[in-house]
Write a protein that holds these residues in place. Structure first.
Motif, PDB file in Angstrom:
ATOM      1  N   ALA A  84      17.903  -5.587   2.140  1.00 36.26           N
ATOM      2  CA  ALA A  84      16.637  -4.872   1.950  1.00 36.26           C
ATOM      3  C   ALA A  84      15.771  -4.981   3.197  1.00 36.26           C
ATOM      4  CB  ALA A  84      15.900  -5.443   0.734  1.00 36.26           C
ATOM      5  N   LEU A  85      15.759  -6.142   3.842  1.00 34.92           N
ATOM      6  CA  LEU A  85      14.953  -6.341   5.042  1.00 34.92           C
ATOM      7  C   LEU A  85      15.458  -5.473   6.197  1.00 34.92           C
ATOM      8  CD1 LEU A  85      12.572  -7.976   6.114  1.00 34.92           C
ATOM      9  CD2 LEU A  85      14.158  -9.789   6.734  1.00 34.92           C
ATOM     10  N   VAL A  86      16.768  -5.431   6.392  1.00 35.12           N
ATOM     11  CA  VAL A  86      17.344  -4.605   7.462  1.00 35.12           C
ATOM     12  C   VAL A  86      17.065  -3.131   7.199  1.00 35.12           C
ATOM     13  CG1 VAL A  86      19.520  -3.870   8.502  1.00 35.12           C
ATOM     14  CG2 VAL A  86      19.116  -6.288   8.062  1.00 35.12           C
ATOM     15  N   THR A  87      17.216  -2.695   5.955  1.00 35.30           N
ATOM     16  CA  THR A  87      16.963  -1.294   5.620  1.00 35.30           C
ATOM     17  C   THR A  87      15.501  -0.935   5.839  1.00 35.30           C
ATOM     18  OG1 THR A  87      18.732  -1.413   3.969  1.00 35.30           O
ATOM     19  CG2 THR A  87      17.211   0.444   3.825  1.00 35.30           C
ATOM     20  N   GLY A  88      14.582  -1.830   5.455  1.00 37.90           N
ATOM     21  CA  GLY A  88      13.163  -1.569   5.668  1.00 37.90           C
ATOM     22  C   GLY A  88      12.804  -1.439   7.137  1.00 37.90           C
ATOM     23  N   LEU A  89      13.381  -2.290   7.987  1.00 36.23           N
ATOM     24  CA  LEU A  89      13.123  -2.197   9.429  1.00 36.23           C
ATOM     25  C   LEU A  89      13.689  -0.905  10.011  1.00 36.23           C
ATOM     26  CD1 LEU A  89      13.839  -5.908  10.398  1.00 36.23           C
ATOM     27  CD2 LEU A  89      11.622  -4.778  10.452  1.00 36.23           C
ATOM     28  N   ASP A  90      14.881  -0.512   9.560  1.00 37.35           N
ATOM     29  CA  ASP A  90      15.470   0.741  10.047  1.00 37.35           C
ATOM     30  C   ASP A  90      14.637   1.951   9.614  1.00 37.35           C
ATOM     31  OD1 ASP A  90      17.495  -0.658  11.246  1.00 37.35           O
ATOM     32  OD2 ASP A  90      18.922  -0.390   9.599  1.00 37.35           O
ATOM     33  N   ARG A  96      16.997  -8.896  15.917  1.00 34.16           N
ATOM     34  CA  ARG A  96      17.055  -7.839  16.912  1.00 34.16           C
ATOM     35  C   ARG A  96      16.121  -6.688  16.555  1.00 34.16           C
ATOM     36  NH1 ARG A  96      22.057  -7.557  17.139  1.00 34.16           N
ATOM     37  NH2 ARG A  96      22.477  -5.804  15.743  1.00 34.16           N
ATOM     38  N   ARG A  97      16.043  -6.351  15.298  1.00 33.27           N
ATOM     39  CA  ARG A  97      15.135  -5.281  14.865  1.00 33.27           C
ATOM     40  C   ARG A  97      13.674  -5.733  14.905  1.00 33.27           C
ATOM     41  NH1 ARG A  97      19.979  -4.571  12.543  1.00 33.27           N
ATOM     42  NH2 ARG A  97      20.682  -2.458  12.003  1.00 33.27           N
ATOM     43  N   VAL A  98      13.434  -7.007  14.597  1.00 29.72           N
ATOM     44  CA  VAL A  98      12.062  -7.526  14.648  1.00 29.72           C
ATOM     45  C   VAL A  98      11.517  -7.479  16.073  1.00 29.72           C
ATOM     46  CG1 VAL A  98      10.713  -9.654  14.441  1.00 29.72           C
ATOM     47  CG2 VAL A  98      12.198  -8.931  12.567  1.00 29.72           C
ATOM     48  N   ASP A  99      12.345  -7.825  17.054  1.00 27.78           N
ATOM     49  CA  ASP A  99      11.904  -7.779  18.449  1.00 27.78           C
ATOM     50  C   ASP A  99      11.616  -6.351  18.912  1.00 27.78           C
ATOM     51  OD1 ASP A  99      12.171 -10.511  18.519  1.00 27.78           O
ATOM     52  OD2 ASP A  99      14.190 -10.474  19.354  1.00 27.78           O
ATOM     53  N   ASP A 100      12.421  -5.405  18.447  1.00 27.97           N
ATOM     54  CA  ASP A 100      12.211  -4.014  18.857  1.00 27.97           C
ATOM     55  C   ASP A 100      10.905  -3.443  18.296  1.00 27.97           C
ATOM     56  OD1 ASP A 100      14.581  -4.156  20.189  1.00 27.97           O
ATOM     57  OD2 ASP A 100      15.763  -3.187  18.609  1.00 27.97           O
ATOM     58  N   LEU A 101      10.515  -3.847  17.102  1.00 25.42           N
ATOM     59  CA  LEU A 101       9.344  -3.259  16.447  1.00 25.42           C
ATOM     60  C   LEU A 101       8.101  -4.148  16.507  1.00 25.42           C
ATOM     61  CD1 LEU A 101      11.009  -1.805  13.212  1.00 25.42           C
ATOM     62  CD2 LEU A 101      10.106  -0.522  15.139  1.00 25.42           C
TER      63      LEU A 101
END
Length: 367
Positions: free
Chosen positions: A102-108, A151-156
C-alpha cells in the motif's frame, strides 16, 4: 561632606535595610552574556528560514488473509481534491507485506499525479519505524520492500508519519472493501465449480448416481454403505484379498462410487489381518546397500592419535585409537608420549597378535 558624616549615613542605611535580610555579593563577569547577545543581534535571520514546500497527503492501509492481500489508498492534492484507490494483491501476503504494498502504491500514485512533496500517513508502527530507521528490518523479502520505499521517499521528499487507526478509517475501509469484493468473486468462482461438479450427478428414485463417459451410472454410497460394500468385495465369498488399487476397480465395476474410495481402500487393506499375514513378502531392501571398503573382518584398520588431554595417572595424556573398517571394532590405549616405538608396540600387541597381520593400516585417510 566629611568622612564622619558619610560613615554615619552608611550606618543609618544599614540599620534601615537590615530588617529585609539583604545579602551583598560581588558582581560576576558578563563576558558570556555579551557574546550571546552579540550572536543573536548580528545573526542573519534570513539564512535560518527553511524553504517550505506545499505537501500532498496520502493515507495508506493494507490487510491480508489466507488467500490474498488488499491495499487501500486515499490521495489528497493541494487543492483538496481526493482520489481513492483499491488494490487487490492476487498472491498470499502477510500484514506487513500488504502495508508495504500500500505504501509503494501510494508513493507511485503521488508521483504520477505530479506531487513534489508528500506526507504519508500510515497506522502501522512497524512499517513507519522501519522507514524512519528507528527499527531494524529483518528478512530479505522485507528488506527489498524497504529499499523500494526509501528510493521513492527520496525522490518525492516524502515524510512517513504514524497515525492512530481511527484516523485512517477511509483507507482501512477501502482495503476491507477490496477483501469483500474478492470474497464475492471467490464465492462466485466456488459456486461455478460446484455447479460444474453437480452436473456430473443425477437423482433417480431418491438415489444419487454419478454419471460416467464409458460406464453405466454408479450408485453413490454413504459411509456406512461404503464400508459394507468394501468389506464384501474384499473378503466376501469370492474375494481374493486384492490390493487397494484392484479393490477400487472392483468397486467401480460393481457399480458403486463415493468421493474418498481410493483413500478408504488403502486404509482398509492396511488394516486387514489376512492381507498382512499372507501377502507377498517384499524382499527389496528399504534403503540402498552401503559399499564396504573391505571384504572381510579385521583386514583394514584406521589409526588416529588424540590429545593432549588433562594429565592422568602415570602422566598419561595421549590416546591412540584403531578401528576396524568392517566390524567397527575399536582398540585403544592411553600413552604418555607419542613415539615410533609406542605406536609400533600398540600395533603389534593390539592388532597383529590378536587379529593377525592386517591387509592395510590407514592413518589420516592415507595408507
Amino acid at each position: 561632606m566629611s568622612n564622619l558624616e558619610a560613615a554615619g549615613r552608611v550606618a543609618l542605611w544599614a540599620i534601615e535595610l537590615s530588617e529585609f535580610g539583604i545579602q551583598y555579593r560581588p558582581h560576576s563577569a558578563i563576558k558570556g552574556q555579551v557574546v550571546t547577545d552579540f550572536i543573536v543581534e548580528f545573526t542573519n535571520r534570513e539564512s535560518q528560514e527553511v524553504e517550505v514546500y506545499p505537501r500532498w497527503s496520502v493515507h495508506t492501509d493494507g490487510s491480508s488473509n489466507w488467500q490474498a492481500g488488499e491495499a487501500g489508498i486515499v490521495l489528497r492534492s493541494l487543492e483538496r481534491e481526493e482520489i481513492e484507490c483499491m488494490v487487490c494483491l492476487n498472491f498470499p501476503t502477510t500484514n506487513n507485506e500488504a502495508e508495504y504494498e500500500a505504501l509503494v502504491t501510494g508513493l507511485d500514485l503521488a508521483k504520477a499525479a505530479g506531487a513534489a512533496s508528500v506526507v504519508i500517513h500510515c497506522d502501522s508502527q512497524i512499517i513507519t519505524n522501519q522507514v524512519n530507521e528507528d527499527y531494524e528490518c529483518k528478512g530479505e523479502w522485507m528488506k527489498n520492500y524497504l529499499e523500494q520505499v526509501k528510493r521513492r521517499v527520496d525522490d518525492l521528499r516524502a515524510e512517513v508519519v504514524q497515525i492512530p487507526r481511527g484516523e485512517n478509517e477511509r483507507a482501512d475501509r477501502l482495503a476491507k472493501a477490496v477483501s469483500a469484493e474478492h470474497m464475492i468473486i471467490s464465492s462466485k468462482e466456488a459456486a461455478r465449480k460446484l455447479k460444474v461438479q453437480a452436473a456430473r450427478f443425477v437423482m433417480i428414485k431418491d438415489n444419487m448416481y454419478k454419471r460416467g463417459f464409458s460406464r453405466p451410472y454408479l450408485r453413490c454410497l454413504n459411509p456406512k454403505e461404503a464400508d459394507y460394500v468394501m468389506r464384501e468385495v474384499h473378503e466376501g465369498i469370492y474375494s481374493n484379498h486384492s490390493g487397494s488399487r484392484s479393490l477400487v476397480h472392483k468397486l467401480i465395476g460393481a457399480g458403486y462410487y463415493w468421493p474418498t474410495m481410493q483413500k478408504d481402500a488403502q486404509t482398509y487393506v492396511k488394516a486387514c489381518d489376512k492381507c498382512q499375514k499372507f501377502k507377498n513378502v517384499i524382499r527389496q531392501p528399504m534403503e540402498e546397500f552401503t559399499t564396504m571398503t573391505t571384504p572381510w573382518p579385521f583386514a583394514q584398520w584406521g589409526l588416529d592419535i588424540m590429545g593432549s588431554f588433562p594429565m592422568a595417572m602415570r602422566q598419561l595424556k595421549f590416546l591412540i585409537v584403531s578401528i576396524d573398517y568392517f566390524t567397527k571394532w575399536i582398540e585403544a590405549e592411553a600413552l604418555a608420549t607419542i613415539t615410533e616405538k609406542n605406536v609400533r608396540t600398540f600395533v603389534w600387541r593390539n592388532i597383529v597378535c590378536r587379529y593377525e597381520i592386517p591387509k592395510a593400516l590407514v592413518s589420516d585417510n592415507t595408507k
